[in-house]
Every structure is written in structure tokens, then in C-alpha cells.
Design a protein around this motif. Structure first.
Motif, PDB file in Angstrom:
ATOM      1  N   GLY A  91       0.780  -1.232   0.000  1.00  0.00           N
ATOM      2  CA  GLY A  91       0.000   0.000   0.000  1.00  0.00           C
ATOM      3  C   GLY A  91       0.810   1.279   0.000  1.00  0.00           C
ATOM      4  O   GLY A  91       0.259   2.356   0.239  1.00  0.00           O
ATOM      5  N   GLU A  92       2.107   1.185  -0.262  1.00  0.00           N
ATOM      6  CA  GLU A  92       2.928   2.405  -0.282  1.00  0.00           C
ATOM      7  C   GLU A  92       3.047   2.912  -1.728  1.00  0.00           C
ATOM      8  O   GLU A  92       3.418   2.164  -2.634  1.00  0.00           O
ATOM      9  CB  GLU A  92       4.316   2.064   0.272  1.00  0.00           C
ATOM     10  CG  GLU A  92       5.244   3.249   0.379  1.00  0.00           C
ATOM     11  CD  GLU A  92       6.711   2.806   0.551  1.00  0.00           C
ATOM     12  OE1 GLU A  92       7.576   3.688   0.459  1.00  0.00           O
ATOM     13  OE2 GLU A  92       6.974   1.600   0.729  1.00  0.00           O
ATOM     14  N   ARG A  93       2.700   4.204  -1.931  1.00  0.00           N
ATOM     15  CA  ARG A  93       2.798   4.792  -3.281  1.00  0.00           C
ATOM     16  C   ARG A  93       4.269   4.985  -3.622  1.00  0.00           C
ATOM     17  O   ARG A  93       5.005   5.615  -2.867  1.00  0.00           O
ATOM     18  CB  ARG A  93       2.048   6.130  -3.288  1.00  0.00           C
ATOM     19  CG  ARG A  93       2.012   6.864  -4.621  1.00  0.00           C
ATOM     20  CD  ARG A  93       0.990   6.269  -5.568  1.00  0.00           C
ATOM     21  NE  ARG A  93      -0.358   6.734  -5.308  1.00  0.00           N
ATOM     22  CZ  ARG A  93      -0.917   7.771  -5.941  1.00  0.00           C
ATOM     23  NH1 ARG A  93      -0.274   8.435  -6.861  1.00  0.00           N
ATOM     24  NH2 ARG A  93      -2.149   8.125  -5.652  1.00  0.00           N
ATOM     25  N   ILE A  94       4.718   4.439  -4.751  1.00  0.00           N
ATOM     26  CA  ILE A  94       6.154   4.519  -5.060  1.00  0.00           C
ATOM     27  C   ILE A  94       6.478   5.251  -6.359  1.00  0.00           C
ATOM     28  O   ILE A  94       7.627   5.627  -6.582  1.00  0.00           O
ATOM     29  CB  ILE A  94       6.814   3.103  -5.100  1.00  0.00           C
ATOM     30  CG1 ILE A  94       5.960   2.136  -5.924  1.00  0.00           C
ATOM     31  CG2 ILE A  94       7.044   2.576  -3.688  1.00  0.00           C
ATOM     32  CD1 ILE A  94       6.608   0.781  -6.137  1.00  0.00           C
ATOM     33  N   SER A  95       5.466   5.465  -7.199  1.00  0.00           N
ATOM     34  CA  SER A  95       5.775   6.158  -8.455  1.00  0.00           C
ATOM     35  C   SER A  95       4.511   6.742  -9.064  1.00  0.00           C
ATOM     36  O   SER A  95       3.430   6.156  -8.945  1.00  0.00           O
ATOM     37  CB  SER A  95       6.427   5.161  -9.428  1.00  0.00           C
ATOM     38  OG  SER A  95       6.812   5.809 -10.611  1.00  0.00           O
ATOM     39  N   ASP A  96       4.646   7.913  -9.700  1.00  0.00           N
ATOM     40  CA  ASP A  96       3.510   8.591 -10.348  1.00  0.00           C
ATOM     41  C   ASP A  96       3.943   9.161 -11.679  1.00  0.00           C
ATOM     42  O   ASP A  96       5.073   9.648 -11.810  1.00  0.00           O
ATOM     43  CB  ASP A  96       3.068   9.806  -9.509  1.00  0.00           C
ATOM     44  CG  ASP A  96       2.376   9.406  -8.252  1.00  0.00           C
ATOM     45  OD1 ASP A  96       1.218   9.022  -8.345  1.00  0.00           O
ATOM     46  OD2 ASP A  96       3.024   9.476  -7.187  1.00  0.00           O
ATOM     47  N   ARG A  97       3.052   9.144 -12.637  1.00  0.00           N
ATOM     48  CA  ARG A  97       3.304   9.828 -13.908  1.00  0.00           C
ATOM     49  C   ARG A  97       2.006  10.500 -14.359  1.00  0.00           C
ATOM     50  O   ARG A  97       0.917   9.958 -14.137  1.00  0.00           O
ATOM     51  CB  ARG A  97       3.696   8.840 -15.011  1.00  0.00           C
ATOM     52  CG  ARG A  97       5.049   8.233 -14.845  1.00  0.00           C
ATOM     53  CD  ARG A  97       6.155   9.200 -15.302  1.00  0.00           C
ATOM     54  NE  ARG A  97       7.366   8.469 -15.584  1.00  0.00           N
ATOM     55  CZ  ARG A  97       8.145   7.916 -14.684  1.00  0.00           C
ATOM     56  NH1 ARG A  97       7.830   8.007 -13.399  1.00  0.00           N
ATOM     57  NH2 ARG A  97       9.227   7.256 -15.032  1.00  0.00           N
ATOM     58  N   LEU A  98       2.137  11.671 -14.997  1.00  0.00           N
ATOM     59  CA  LEU A  98       0.990  12.361 -15.583  1.00  0.00           C
ATOM     60  C   LEU A  98       1.456  12.899 -16.923  1.00  0.00           C
ATOM     61  O   LEU A  98       2.461  13.605 -16.981  1.00  0.00           O
ATOM     62  CB  LEU A  98       0.547  13.504 -14.661  1.00  0.00           C
ATOM     63  CG  LEU A  98      -0.709  14.268 -15.065  1.00  0.00           C
ATOM     64  CD1 LEU A  98      -1.951  13.378 -14.984  1.00  0.00           C
ATOM     65  CD2 LEU A  98      -0.904  15.486 -14.172  1.00  0.00           C
ATOM     66  N   PHE A  99       0.778  12.519 -18.003  1.00  0.00           N
ATOM     67  CA  PHE A  99       1.210  12.997 -19.325  1.00  0.00           C
ATOM     68  C   PHE A  99       0.003  13.163 -20.252  1.00  0.00           C
ATOM     69  O   PHE A  99      -1.057  12.585 -20.012  1.00  0.00           O
ATOM     70  CB  PHE A  99       2.272  12.071 -19.935  1.00  0.00           C
ATOM     71  CG  PHE A  99       1.884  10.612 -19.994  1.00  0.00           C
ATOM     72  CD1 PHE A  99       2.051   9.785 -18.890  1.00  0.00           C
ATOM     73  CD2 PHE A  99       1.350  10.070 -21.153  1.00  0.00           C
ATOM     74  CE1 PHE A  99       1.703   8.436 -18.939  1.00  0.00           C
ATOM     75  CE2 PHE A  99       1.002   8.724 -21.220  1.00  0.00           C
ATOM     76  CZ  PHE A  99       1.168   7.908 -20.102  1.00  0.00           C
ATOM     77  N   PRO A 100       0.173  13.991 -21.341  1.00  0.00           N
ATOM     78  CA  PRO A 100      -0.966  14.227 -22.235  1.00  0.00           C
ATOM     79  C   PRO A 100      -1.377  12.953 -22.977  1.00  0.00           C
ATOM     80  O   PRO A 100      -0.519  12.150 -23.350  1.00  0.00           O
ATOM     81  CB  PRO A 100      -0.458  15.275 -23.229  1.00  0.00           C
ATOM     82  CG  PRO A 100       0.898  15.675 -22.778  1.00  0.00           C
ATOM     83  CD  PRO A 100       1.380  14.712 -21.762  1.00  0.00           C
ATOM     84  N   THR A 101      -2.692  12.789 -23.196  1.00  0.00           N
ATOM     85  CA  THR A 101      -3.201  11.590 -23.883  1.00  0.00           C
ATOM     86  C   THR A 101      -2.864  11.615 -25.371  1.00  0.00           C
ATOM     87  O   THR A 101      -2.536  10.588 -25.953  1.00  0.00           O
ATOM     88  CB  THR A 101      -4.745  11.522 -23.738  1.00  0.00           C
ATOM     89  OG1 THR A 101      -5.068  11.640 -22.365  1.00  0.00           O
ATOM     90  CG2 THR A 101      -5.305  10.253 -24.305  1.00  0.00           C
ATOM     91  N   HIS A 102      -2.941  12.799 -25.994  1.00  0.00           N
ATOM     92  CA  HIS A 102      -2.885  12.914 -27.461  1.00  0.00           C
ATOM     93  C   HIS A 102      -3.913  11.964 -28.084  1.00  0.00           C
ATOM     94  O   HIS A 102      -3.576  11.001 -28.775  1.00  0.00           O
ATOM     95  CB  HIS A 102      -1.477  12.612 -27.995  1.00  0.00           C
ATOM     96  CG  HIS A 102      -0.456  13.629 -27.538  1.00  0.00           C
ATOM     97  ND1 HIS A 102      -0.576  14.966 -27.848  1.00  0.00           N
ATOM     98  CD2 HIS A 102       0.654  13.507 -26.809  1.00  0.00           C
ATOM     99  CE1 HIS A 102       0.434  15.634 -27.306  1.00  0.00           C
ATOM    100  NE2 HIS A 102       1.195  14.775 -26.669  1.00  0.00           N
ATOM    101  N   ALA A 103      -5.182  12.246 -27.805  1.00  0.00           N
ATOM    102  CA  ALA A 103      -6.284  11.365 -28.212  1.00  0.00           C
ATOM    103  C   ALA A 103      -6.264  11.047 -29.706  1.00  0.00           C
ATOM    104  O   ALA A 103      -6.722   9.991 -30.134  1.00  0.00           O
ATOM    105  CB  ALA A 103      -7.612  12.008 -27.829  1.00  0.00           C
ATOM    106  N   GLU A 104      -5.670  11.968 -30.515  1.00  0.00           N
ATOM    107  CA  GLU A 104      -5.666  11.763 -31.968  1.00  0.00           C
ATOM    108  C   GLU A 104      -4.812  10.560 -32.372  1.00  0.00           C
ATOM    109  O   GLU A 104      -4.931  10.046 -33.487  1.00  0.00           O
ATOM    110  CB  GLU A 104      -5.189  13.051 -32.687  1.00  0.00           C
ATOM    111  CG  GLU A 104      -3.712  13.417 -32.514  1.00  0.00           C
ATOM    112  CD  GLU A 104      -3.361  14.063 -31.162  1.00  0.00           C
ATOM    113  OE1 GLU A 104      -4.264  14.241 -30.324  1.00  0.00           O
ATOM    114  OE2 GLU A 104      -2.167  14.362 -30.954  1.00  0.00           O
ATOM    115  N   LEU A 105      -3.954  10.069 -31.486  1.00  0.00           N
ATOM    116  CA  LEU A 105      -3.098   8.918 -31.816  1.00  0.00           C
ATOM    117  C   LEU A 105      -3.889   7.610 -31.945  1.00  0.00           C
ATOM    118  O   LEU A 105      -3.435   6.660 -32.575  1.00  0.00           O
ATOM    119  CB  LEU A 105      -2.018   8.723 -30.743  1.00  0.00           C
ATOM    120  CG  LEU A 105      -0.970   9.829 -30.598  1.00  0.00           C
ATOM    121  CD1 LEU A 105      -0.033   9.513 -29.438  1.00  0.00           C
ATOM    122  CD2 LEU A 105      -0.179   9.999 -31.896  1.00  0.00           C
ATOM    123  N   GLY A 106      -5.051   7.549 -31.309  1.00  0.00           N
ATOM    124  CA  GLY A 106      -5.849   6.314 -31.345  1.00  0.00           C
ATOM    125  C   GLY A 106      -5.376   5.323 -30.290  1.00  0.00           C
ATOM    126  O   GLY A 106      -4.293   5.462 -29.722  1.00  0.00           O
TER     127      GLY A 106
END
Ligand SMILES: [Zn+2]
Length: 323
Positions: A24-39
Motif C-alpha cells: 500500500g505504499e505509493r512509489i511512483s507517479d506519472r501524468l502525461f498528455p493523452t494525445h487522443a488523436e493517436l488512437g
């Protein structure tokens, strides 16, 4: 090598990924754009390579993945149906595609249900068995958790509370119906209502707060209402009246222990909740509504990824939810 679980929240504009150890320990996070047009194929490739980087950096081995995605879902088959903000994803087998890329079992769930589960497990819903969660954002999403379990219903359609009719012959909704809850109480609806009244020439400090009508948001209206601007106060109070009707109906139907409100509109906190509670109590006759907690969500934009972690953990847990 330590074992870990991953939560992946795929949105129309952003993707959030979090890793937790099995303890239950949080060890890593990422947030990045989806670029929805990529499919879907390329977006899932990006997600898989990011997850591989995260497990390599933390020297962990994944054992379970939870995935949240907009749209309605076929949960059993792990398929997304009609996600309006993700073109090309209709009937896409999201869970299987992630499993194939990462070699770990993945569970798919609707994003609003996961936000509800996130608040239930990690946030404002902790300690309850039965909650209703609403996200008041550009639209209104919802999730119902009873006895600790997400309520899915026929076609996994339970909890789509944004499309309850609240005002017959009200504004046209994106779903084709009129007067849906979200046409009256979403951030988009609040901004539209303020714009309509400004266009009729009504005076308001909102005109000094934004340079163009398109820049009006629910937050701008809330802040003008807080400064006792007449137009903004009336728009805000009208929204709260409809919100009380919608939430009152949900309480009458479900009698949950708590209603948790998230999203940008709920960020105004007690400015929204203080006048809302007595209006709900007035509407609800058959349930002791004063005993239903009306609370602001506490995980902010992270409730979806927390819910994805919670569902990944449930998939490998043998512990009963309640003892
Ligand atoms: Zn609708």
C-alpha cells in the motif's frame, strides 16, 4: 524483487499512472498528455512503455493492473463503448490489450465509478459502506457504491446520474434528452447560464473578470457570487436549487450514508455545501436526510487513479470487504 500494483486513469486530455507496493505504499507517479488523436493502439503503447519505465526505476514486478476509461463499458469483457472524448476506442478491448503488452492481468472500469471507488477507499468516503459519488465538472459523472461494491446494473449503466431528467423541457443535453441534471448543474451549464444573461445586457462584475465570454467558468461565477454580484449569485443559487433536487432524488432512492461531491464546481467547498444541505433536507421526506453526510471529495483530480489502484488491489485480494 518487490511486487507492485498499477492504477491507470485514461482521460480525454491526460493519462495518470500510479504504482503502489503490495503493502500500500505509493512509489511512483506519472501524468502525461493523452494525445487522443493517436488512437488506442499507440496510446496503449505509450502507457505500456511508461509502466515498464516505472517498474524498472522502482525495481518492482507488477502483479495486477486497474484501468479507468471514459464511456460506457462492458466490464465482463473489458471493452469500452462510445467514449465521446476518445475517438476510435468504441468496442476496443482495453483490458486485453494492456494484458498483452504488460503480461499482467488488467481490470477495466468506467472512470466515474473508479473516482467513486477512489474516494471510498482512500478519500472522503472512507469508513462508509454505502456512498454516492458525483463529479461536477464539464459534465456530471457518478458512481454508486453499496456494501463496498460498485453498482453496475444492466449494461453497466448504473450511476449515470448526469442524465437524470431534473427539469422537463429544460436545455438540450449532449445525450439528446432535455433538462438532464448536467445541463443545469455542471460547470459548463453554470458558465452558459451566466453567458446567456450577460448577452441580454444584465450588469455584472464578471465582465471585468474575463476578457471574453468564452473565458467564463463555473469558478469565475462562484467567485463573483462570493463578491455578492447579483447576476452571479442568482445563477449560482439556481444551480444549487437544481443540485438539491437531483441529490434529493438520489437520497430518496438509495438512502446512502454519504454523498461525495468532486470536480471543479465542488472545489468551492462550503460556498456550495452550506446552502445545499438544507435545500436537500427540504426535498427529502422518506429518508432521514440529515444523517446523510454531504461532503466534498478530498482526492481532487486524483480520485480516478486512486480508484484504479483500489480495483487492481481488489483483483488480487482474498480479504472480505467488511468483517
Ligand atoms: Zn443527458
Amino acid at each position: 524483487m518487490n511486487e507492485a500494483i498499477a492504477g491507470i486513469d485514461i482521460g480525454g486530455t491526460k493519462i495518470a499512472i500510479a504504482l503502489e507496493t503490495i503493502h500500500g505504499e505509493r512509489i511512483s507517479d506519472r501524468l502525461f498528455p493523452t494525445h487522443a488523436e493517436l488512437g488506442p493502439e499507440l496510446i496503449l503503447d505509450n502507457i505500456a512503455s511508461t509502466v515498464r519505465e516505472m517498474t524498472a526505476e522502482t525495481q518492482t514486478r507488477l502483479v495486477s493492473i486497474g484501468v479507468g476509461c471514459p464511456g460506457s463499458h462492458d466490464i465482463e469483457r473489458g471493452i469500452v463503448l462510445l467514449p465521446f472524448n476518445l475517438p476510435g476506442w468504441h468496442q476496443f478491448p482495453v483490458a486485453r490489450s494492456i494484458e498483452e503488452r504488460l503480461g499482467v492481468p488488467a481490470v477495466l472500469e468506467n472512470d466515474a465509478n473508479l473516482a467513486a471507488l477512489g474516494e471510498f477507499t482512500y478519500g472522503a468516503g472512507r469508513g462508509f459502506r454505502d456512498i454516492v459519488y458525483l463529479t461536477l465538472s464539464t459534465g456530471i459523472g457518478g458512481g454508486i457504491i453499496f456494501n463496498g461494491e460498485i453498482v453496475h446494473g444492466v449494461g453497466c449503466g448504473a450511476g449515470e446520474v448526469g442524465h437524470m431528467t431534473v427539469l422537463p423541457d429544460g436545455p438540450l443535453c449532449s445525450c439528446g434528452n432535455y433538462g438532464c441534471f448536467e445541463t443545469l448543474c455542471s460547470g459548463t451549464a453554470i458558465a452558459r447560464r451566466a453567458r446567456e444573461r450577460l448577452a441580454k445586457g444584465e450588469p455584472s462584475i464578471i465582465e471585468l473578470m474575463v476578457s471574453r465570454p468564452e473565458d467564463i467558468t463555473a469558478q469565475v461565477v462562484a467567485s463573483a457570487a462570493h463578491s455578492d454580484d447579483k447576476l452571479a449569485r442568482e445563477v449560482w443559487n439556481e444551480m444549487i436549487r437544481f443540485l438539491a433536487i437531483g441529490i434529493g432524488n438520489l437520497i430518496t432512492m438509495l438512502a446512502p450514508e454519504a454523498v461525495i461531491l468532486g470536480g471543479g464546481v465542488a472545489a468551492s467547498g462550503e460556498q456550495l455545501l452550506a446552502p445545499l444541505r438544507p435545500l436537500i433536507w427540504q426535498r427529502v421526506r422518506m429518508v432521514p436526510a440529515e444523517r446523510v453526510e454531504i461532503r466534498q471529495a478530498t482526492l481532487s483530480g486524483e480520485s480516478g487513479v486512486y480508484g484504479a489502484l483500489a480495483i487492481a488491489r481488489r483483483a488480487i485480494s482474498t480479504k472480505p470487504l467488511f468483517v
